[in-house]
Write a protein that holds these residues in place. Structure first.
Motif, short mmCIF file in Angstrom:
data_model
loop_
_atom_site.label_atom_id
_atom_site.label_comp_id
_atom_site.label_asym_id
_atom_site.label_seq_id
_atom_site.Cartn_x
_atom_site.Cartn_y
_atom_site.Cartn_z
N SER A 241 37.40 43.44 17.98
CA SER A 241 36.61 42.40 17.31
C SER A 241 37.02 41.01 17.76
N LYS B 62 40.57 34.97 14.22
CA LYS B 62 41.20 34.78 12.91
C LYS B 62 42.73 34.84 13.02
N GLU C 41 35.98 38.31 16.62
CA GLU C 41 36.11 37.49 15.42
C GLU C 41 37.49 37.64 14.79
#
Length: 253
Positions: free
Chosen positions: A107, A113, A109
């Motif tokens: 991922s 993060k 994303e």
């Protein structure tokens, strides 16, 4: 003001729910700590830290919502905190997230993060802290890094790479401040038995937060710039760091 033993009276913690930072604060509170500002996204964990401090000290403890993942906002927020609570003797950066390697590597994303929490936000934050402490003319910075950043491993390369970036940034930042009345301590713990590592198999030389904290406070007194925790892990990682990659990749660390 920092006393003759390099012990602070006022401490600002980013990652205010950190178990290691909590143990550091309890040791400091038994000495001459007067003011603590805990900053983080979760008030429940910070309330627990505040309660522990108040069992051993009458120090004033305030809680401030702060999300280091919001990298574009951290500098402004840090400046506001300093203007509200300064002067600050010591800043502890204890924010971080382990993540889930097997999930996160699929991922983009989640990679963003983890990187924002462990490096991008902290780098911006440390820059804001630097500027504030330079205006004061004194101060301490304690940065919780990790041995995972000394040689990034397949098993946790997202976390390890972000910690490697933070470690290098913090060490060089410390060098840039060394002649300006401000010193930076970078702490490289090995496996620490905390809620963040709950459910993981404990590695050799694993420690409790209290053990790490004791070593941190001792290093603060000595104005050290870098420590491994426990000290013996320095030699383990030195050997591991210099192994050929073909061999290192087969070691289950």
């Amino acid at each position: 003001m920092i006393d003759a033993n390099s012990m602070p009276q006022s401490v600002l913690v980013f990652g205010g729910g950190s178990e290691i930072a909590s143990e550091v604060l309890q040791i400091l509170a038994e000495r001459r700590l007067e003011t603590v500002v805990l900053c983080g996204p979760g008030f429940e964990s910070m309330e627990r830290v505040r309660s522990k401090i108040q069992t051993v000290s009458s120090a004033k403890v305030d809680l401030v919502h702060f999300d280091v993942a919001q990298a574009n906002e951290v500098a402004k927020a840090a400046d506001h905190i300093f203007s509200e609570y300064g002067p600050i003797d010591c800043v502890i950066l204890a924010a971080g997230v382990l993540g889930d390697q097997l999930r996160d590597e699929e991922s983009p994303e989640e990679v963003i993060k983890v990187t924002n929490v462990n490096y991008v936000g902290p780098a911006a934050l440390l820059t804001a802290v630097r500027n504030q402490l330079l205006r004061q003319g004194y101060g301490q910075i304690v940065v919780l890094s990790s041995v995972a950043g000394e040689r990034v491993r397949r098993s946790n390369y997202i976390y390890g790479a972000s910690k490697a970036a933070l470690d290098g940034f913090a060490l060089a930042l410390g060098e840039s401040l060394a002649d300006k009345g401000i010193y930076t301590l970078v702490v490289r713990p090995g496996f620490v038995k905390t809620k963040m590592t709950e459910g993981l198999k404990a590695a050799p030389l694993s420690q409790t937060p209290k053990q790490v904290a004791s070593q941190i406070v001792k290093a603060m007194e000595q104005q050290r710039t870098l420590i491994w925790s426990p000290p013996a892990i320095r030699y383990v990682m030195s050997l591991y760091r210099h192994l050929p990659r073909a061999i290192a990749s087969k070691i289950p660390m």
